[in-house]
Structures are given as structure tokens and as C-alpha cells.
Design an enzyme around this catalytic site. Structure first.
Site, PDB file in Angstrom:
ATOM      1  N   TYR A  59       0.677 136.519  73.131  1.00 33.88           N
ATOM      2  CA  TYR A  59       0.480 135.365  74.015  1.00 33.88           C
ATOM      3  C   TYR A  59       0.530 134.058  73.215  1.00 33.88           C
ATOM      4  CZ  TYR A  59      -0.954 138.580  77.749  1.00 33.88           C
ATOM      5  OH  TYR A  59      -0.998 139.576  78.683  1.00 33.88           O
ATOM      6  N   SER A 161      -1.220 149.506  79.051  1.00 33.86           N
ATOM      7  CA  SER A 161      -0.670 148.445  79.881  1.00 33.86           C
ATOM      8  C   SER A 161       0.799 148.752  80.133  1.00 33.86           C
ATOM      9  CB  SER A 161      -0.853 147.118  79.130  1.00 33.86           C
ATOM     10  OG  SER A 161      -0.083 146.100  79.692  1.00 33.86           O
ATOM     11  N   GLY A 270      -4.995 134.107  86.065  1.00 35.83           N
ATOM     12  CA  GLY A 270      -4.382 133.416  84.938  1.00 35.83           C
ATOM     13  C   GLY A 270      -4.353 131.908  85.042  1.00 35.83           C
TER      14      GLY A 270
HETATM   15  P1  NAP Z   1      -1.792 134.752  88.243  1.00 35.59           P
HETATM   16  O1  NAP Z   1      -3.232 134.472  88.551  1.00 35.59           O
HETATM   17  O2  NAP Z   1      -1.005 135.658  89.114  1.00 35.59           O
HETATM   18  O3  NAP Z   1      -0.970 133.396  88.151  1.00 35.59           O
HETATM   19  C1  NAP Z   1      -1.504 132.263  87.526  1.00 35.59           C
HETATM   20  C2  NAP Z   1      -0.480 131.164  87.677  1.00 35.59           C
HETATM   21  O4  NAP Z   1      -0.409 130.779  89.048  1.00 35.59           O
HETATM   22  C3  NAP Z   1      -0.837 129.932  86.883  1.00 35.59           C
HETATM   23  O5  NAP Z   1       0.344 129.390  86.317  1.00 35.59           O
HETATM   24  C4  NAP Z   1      -1.384 129.008  87.938  1.00 35.59           C
HETATM   25  O6  NAP Z   1      -1.182 127.653  87.650  1.00 35.59           O
HETATM   26  C5  NAP Z   1      -0.507 129.375  89.110  1.00 35.59           C
HETATM   27  N1  NAP Z   1      -1.061 128.932  90.397  1.00 35.59           N
HETATM   28  C6  NAP Z   1      -0.412 128.172  91.302  1.00 35.59           C
HETATM   29  N2  NAP Z   1      -1.180 127.918  92.346  1.00 35.59           N
HETATM   30  C7  NAP Z   1      -2.354 128.514  92.136  1.00 35.59           C
HETATM   31  C8  NAP Z   1      -3.554 128.607  92.882  1.00 35.59           C
HETATM   32  N3  NAP Z   1      -3.707 127.999  94.067  1.00 35.59           N
HETATM   33  N4  NAP Z   1      -4.569 129.304  92.371  1.00 35.59           N
HETATM   34  C9  NAP Z   1      -4.437 129.922  91.182  1.00 35.59           C
HETATM   35  N5  NAP Z   1      -3.315 129.876  90.414  1.00 35.59           N
HETATM   36  C10 NAP Z   1      -2.271 129.182  90.886  1.00 35.59           C
HETATM   37  O7  NAP Z   1      -1.812 135.353  86.789  1.00 35.59           O
HETATM   38  P2  NAP Z   1      -0.877 135.267  85.479  1.00 35.59           P
HETATM   39  O8  NAP Z   1      -1.223 134.033  84.729  1.00 35.59           O
HETATM   40  O9  NAP Z   1       0.533 135.513  85.820  1.00 35.59           O
HETATM   41  O10 NAP Z   1      -1.433 136.545  84.722  1.00 35.59           O
HETATM   42  C11 NAP Z   1      -2.832 136.718  84.595  1.00 35.59           C
HETATM   43  C12 NAP Z   1      -3.165 137.513  83.389  1.00 35.59           C
HETATM   44  O11 NAP Z   1      -2.597 138.819  83.480  1.00 35.59           O
HETATM   45  C13 NAP Z   1      -2.586 136.977  82.076  1.00 35.59           C
HETATM   46  O12 NAP Z   1      -3.320 135.890  81.570  1.00 35.59           O
HETATM   47  C14 NAP Z   1      -2.705 138.188  81.205  1.00 35.59           C
HETATM   48  O13 NAP Z   1      -4.025 138.355  80.751  1.00 35.59           O
HETATM   49  C15 NAP Z   1      -2.340 139.303  82.178  1.00 35.59           C
HETATM   50  N6  NAP Z   1      -0.915 139.679  82.078  1.00 35.59           N
HETATM   51  C16 NAP Z   1      -0.637 140.869  81.505  1.00 35.59           C
HETATM   52  C17 NAP Z   1       0.670 141.300  81.409  1.00 35.59           C
HETATM   53  C18 NAP Z   1       0.965 142.609  80.776  1.00 35.59           C
HETATM   54  O14 NAP Z   1       2.133 142.915  80.497  1.00 35.59           O
HETATM   55  N7  NAP Z   1      -0.042 143.421  80.547  1.00 35.59           N
HETATM   56  C19 NAP Z   1       1.728 140.486  81.887  1.00 35.59           C
HETATM   57  C20 NAP Z   1       1.404 139.273  82.479  1.00 35.59           C
HETATM   58  C21 NAP Z   1       0.079 138.876  82.583  1.00 35.59           C
HETATM   59  P3  NAP Z   1      -2.384 126.742  87.077  1.00 35.59           P
HETATM   60  O15 NAP Z   1      -2.650 127.235  85.690  1.00 35.59           O
HETATM   61  O16 NAP Z   1      -1.757 125.377  87.098  1.00 35.59           O
HETATM   62  O17 NAP Z   1      -3.557 126.855  87.989  1.00 35.59           O
END
Ligand code: NAP
Length: 306
Positions: A59, A161, A270
Site C-alpha cells: 500500500y 486474501s 477505506g
Molecule cells: P471502500 O470503502 O469501498 O471505498 C473507499 C473509497 O470510496 C474512498 O476513495 C472514498 O473516498 C470513496 N467514497 C466516495 N464516497 C464515499 C462515501 N460517501 N462514503 C465513504 N467513502 C466514499 O474501500 P476501499 O478503500 O476500496 O478498500 C477498503 C480497504 O480494503 C482497503 O483500505 C484495504 O485495507 C482493503 N483492500 C484489500 C484488498 C485486497 O486485495 N486484499 C484490495 C483492496 C482493498 P474518500 O476517501 O474521499 O472518502
């Protein structure tokens, strides 16, 4: 029509000794800010009630930084505020090398885990996960490395994962402790784990599913007319209908969809926006009916259930 039960209390990760809150904080998008801002985000997540913090060695690359950047930043936060460590369960991952792309060989995995410990400035990683399956490492070799790291006290529990059910079983067969977690992508638009056997295997063995990108990386937060596929547009419209009926946010309904699966997944949110981090736990107050859940599921698959 019976309501679906969302487990609101803290729960064990699989059969392990680790107990965490039902929503976790993810650090994929965490790198690229200063220590004060990074500390604030961790404090907001902790104050909201989240206790599991999920990072990975890779990351930082996606935030135009470098391999290790998110762990380094988190390490600086923990070094500056050591008391925070006692309030959290730290999960990290190794096994991805951009360009290779996967390596879970004994030599590499040990090196990766020890480098994560150094960057995080901690003695032990509570949950160490193989980020993606390395098809060229025999599960016996992976299991042996993970067991050794555990025996040496460098990791507490083992998770996976993006592994298939067969890959999970193959690794488990060579481990003498139960795998604590499996981390699939799972959201109101990414519903494959419901039928590909992964969530069934979690229920069979007691592993805890950790749902990554539970808001589909923000795609579930678009307007319906901005959605790239008719299925996504339909999911957004359905989530909004349910949110309006209950007077809650679309985010709360989307997270509740994940939480309501009987395998009791823990969504890893996230967002890097303080108010959104603080609001995520409101999903625990939502109650969905079976009809609500199936309406979202059918929208995601684009197929009415028979
Ligand atoms: P997510 O919660 O699905 O998406 C977060 C993204 O959505 C952020 O960029 C956020 O922007 C945006 N967003 C837009 N509107 C939003 C709203 N109203 N409320 C909340 N968020 C909003 O999660 P993700 O960041 O894609 O992934 C979450 C976690 O999953 C990662 O941090 C990681 O730990 C894990 N992950 C694991 C893998 C794997 O291969 N194991 C892959 C991907 C992710 P803002 O920041 O501007 O709010």
C-alpha cells in the site's frame, strides 16, 4: 418476513485469540499525508469504535507513493503515540511484488514480513495475511514459513486474501492452527463470494471473512446515471430506495448488506474523509429484511432469482 441479524458486538477473528469490532479501517489509501493527519484518521476510526486496522506492504504504490509507504506512515503514527497500539489489532499482508507479481516462497515471505515489522515499528503483527495466492509456491512451503514466523513471535494469527476455497483448503491442510480470516472483495455490487464457495467455507470452518472495498472503492456512491453498468445503476437505485425508507445514508445500507450475510463479514472501509470514517459505524443500526437483501443481490447480478 424475518429481519436479518447484524452481529453488533465485537467478535473473535475465526477461532483465534483476537477480538475486533464488526467494522474495520483499511489503509490502502492512507499514504501520502503527514503524520498529524494520519494520526487523526486513526483516532477517528478508534473513537468510532473500529479496532481492526488493515494495511499491506504494497500500500502506497497506488497513492503515487512507494512500496511500504502506508506501513511507514502508520509506523510513524504508532511510534509517536505508542498508547494507540494497545487499542488496536494490526493486520498486514505480504506476497505481492509489483512486476512479478506474486511471491510466497519461504525466502521472500520471511523477508517481507520482517520488513513490514520494521516499517510498522512493532514487535508483532497481529494478523498476517497472504495478499494474493502465489500459484508457484507449494502450500506446504507457505504454511511452513507462516508457522515459523508465528513460533518466533513475529505474527500472532494467519489470514488469507483473494484465495479461492480450494486454495484456502490446500493451505489449511498444512497448518497446525486454523486460519483466522479470508479477505475477499465483497460489496453490494461485488457479490461473487456469496456463491463462489468462499463465504460458505468461512461458515464451514469458522474463519472470519474480511470484506474489502465494501463500497466498491466509491463506485457505489456514484449517481445512478454515472454508473458504468446497468447492474451498478440498479444497485444504486435499490440502495437509495432502502436508505429513503429507513431515513439513513446509502453508505449505511451498502455496509449493512455486507454485514447481514450469515458468515458475519467485517467490512473494511477505506474512506480518508474524517466525517465518513466516523459515520461508518451507523451501518450497525440498520436492519434489513430478506426481501431488501435479495433486492440488492438481484440488482447486482442483473438476474431475478428463480
Ligand atoms: P471502500 O470503502 O469501498 O471505498 C473507499 C473509497 O470510496 C474512498 O476513495 C472514498 O473516498 C470513496 N467514497 C466516495 N464516497 C464515499 C462515501 N460517501 N462514503 C465513504 N467513502 C466514499 O474501500 P476501499 O478503500 O476500496 O478498500 C477498503 C480497504 O480494503 C482497503 O483500505 C484495504 O485495507 C482493503 N483492500 C484489500 C484488498 C485486497 O486485495 N486484499 C484490495 C483492496 C482493498 P474518500 O476517501 O474521499 O472518502
Amino acid at each position: 418476513m424475518s429481519d436479518l441479524v447484524i452481529a453488533r458486538s465485537n467478535r473473535r477473528l475465526g477461532q483465534s485469540g483476537l477480538t475486533v469490532a464488526p467494522i474495520a479501517y483499511g489503509m490502502w489509501r492512507y499514504a501520502g499525508t503527514d503524520v498529524a493527519d494520519a494520526t487523526r484518521k486513526v483516532e477517528i476510526a478508534l473513537d468510532a469504535g473500529m479496532t481492526l486496522f488493515d494495511t499491506a506492504d504494497v500500500y502506497g504504490l497506488d497513492s503515487d507513493m512507494h512500496f511500504g509507504a502506508a506501513e511507514e506512515l502508520f509506523g510513524e503514527v504508532l511510534a509517536a503515540r505508542p498508547a494507540l497500539r494497545d487499542r488496536m489489532v494490526i493486520a498486514s499482508k505480504g506476497g505481492i511484488i509489483p512486476g512479478t507479481p506474486y511471491d510466497s516462497s519461504a525466502t521472500y515471505l520471511r523477508k517481507a514480513c520482517e520488513a513490514s515489522l520494521r516499517r510498522l515499528k512493532i514487535d508483532v503483527i497481529d494478523l498476517y495475511q497472504i495478499h494474493r495466492p502465489d500459484m508457484l509456491s507449494h502450500p506446504a512451503e507457505v504454511a511452513e514459513t507462516l508457522t515459523a514466523l508465528r513460533t518466533e513471535g513475529k505474527i500472532r494469527e494467519i489470514g488469507l486474501s483473494n484465495h479461492t476455497s480450494a486454495q484456502i483448503r490446500a493451505l489449511q491442510a498444512h497448518l497446525d492452527v486454523p486460519l483466522a480470516t479470508q479477505q475477499p472483495e465483497f460489496s453490494a455490487i461485488a457479490v461473487e463470494p456469496v456463491t463462489n464457495g468462499v463465504l460458505d467455507l468461512c461458515m464451514e470452518t469458522g474463519m472470519t471473512p474480511l470484506a474489502w472495498s465494501p463500497l466498491a472503492g466509491g463506485r457505489l456512491m456514484l449517481e445512478a446515471n454515472e454508473a458504468a453498468t446497468p447492474e451498478l445503476a440498479d444497485v444504486i437505485i435499490t440502495l437509495d430506495r432502502l436508505a429513503k425508507e429507513r431515513g439513513v445514508s446509502r453508505t449505511a445500507i451498502a455496509l449493512a448488506f455486507v454485514l447481514a450475510h450469515p458468515s458475519a463479514p467485517i467490512p473494511i472501509i477505506g474512506s480518508q474523509t474524517p466525517v465518513r470514517i466516523a459515520d461508518a459505524m451507523s451501518a450497525l443500526d440498520v436492519t434489513l429484511t430478506r426481501a431488501d437483501w435479495y433486492a440488492v443481490y438481484e440488482a447486482a447480478t442483473g438476474q431475478p432469482l428463480p
